[in-house]
Design a protein around this motif. Sequence first.
Motif, short mmCIF file in Angstrom:
data_model
loop_
_atom_site.label_atom_id
_atom_site.label_comp_id
_atom_site.label_asym_id
_atom_site.label_seq_id
_atom_site.Cartn_x
_atom_site.Cartn_y
_atom_site.Cartn_z
N MET A 1 0.85 -1.19 0.00
CA MET A 1 0.00 0.00 0.00
C MET A 1 0.88 1.23 0.00
O MET A 1 2.00 1.21 0.51
N ARG A 2 0.35 2.31 -0.57
CA ARG A 2 1.11 3.55 -0.57
C ARG A 2 0.15 4.74 -0.53
O ARG A 2 -1.01 4.63 -0.91
N ILE A 3 0.65 5.86 -0.09
CA ILE A 3 -0.10 7.11 -0.11
C ILE A 3 0.44 7.90 -1.28
O ILE A 3 1.65 8.11 -1.40
N ARG A 4 -0.44 8.28 -2.18
CA ARG A 4 -0.02 9.04 -3.36
C ARG A 4 -0.28 10.51 -3.10
O ARG A 4 -1.42 10.95 -3.08
N PRO A 5 0.75 11.29 -2.90
CA PRO A 5 0.55 12.72 -2.63
C PRO A 5 0.15 13.47 -3.90
O PRO A 5 0.39 13.01 -5.01
N HIS A 6 -0.47 14.59 -3.70
CA HIS A 6 -0.77 15.47 -4.83
C HIS A 6 0.53 16.20 -5.15
O HIS A 6 1.00 17.03 -4.39
#
Length: 174
Positions: A124-129
């Motif tokens: 899982m990953r957090i995709r930043p803007h």
Amino acid sequence: MDDVTRVAETLLDAYESQLRALVPLELPWGAVVERDGPLVRTHYGTHATVHHAALRDDLAGLIRRQQELFAARCEPVEWKVYSHDAPLLGESLRAAGFVPGPERTLLMADIAKVPSPEDLPPGMRIRPHLPGERERLRRRAAVVPEQRRPLSELEADGTAPRDRIGDGDPAAGV
């Protein structure tokens, strides 16, 4: 009322008053936006969507006015409904003949409690803007061809591409 409920209500109020029914700064090419009280209608040429802030006054009249407008334009419409709008809005739309779509859910979180990328499960990953993301999307939208228009409309205004439509001869496949 506990603290979690109070925070949730505060965030929901902020969402309703500051973000919902906000006209985006960037729209797809050819989109037209119109305000109607608490509503924001976005016309894309082939269909439209309705977004709205909190609806409090004459819901039946507001819905009827939208039906008349979209019927006059022969334009299909999707009215965005969130779970916290229900049941009043959903019931009112169904009573007016709208077919319910999927109910959307607003997710809110205290940013301090959102896990850091290091705390996420594997895969899982957090995709930043990213700062360049908006420009990349704008460039991609610029290459999208003109939105499709009905053949009868193209023929009426003389812009129908004859080489692609044929000349009406059955042998031409049209």
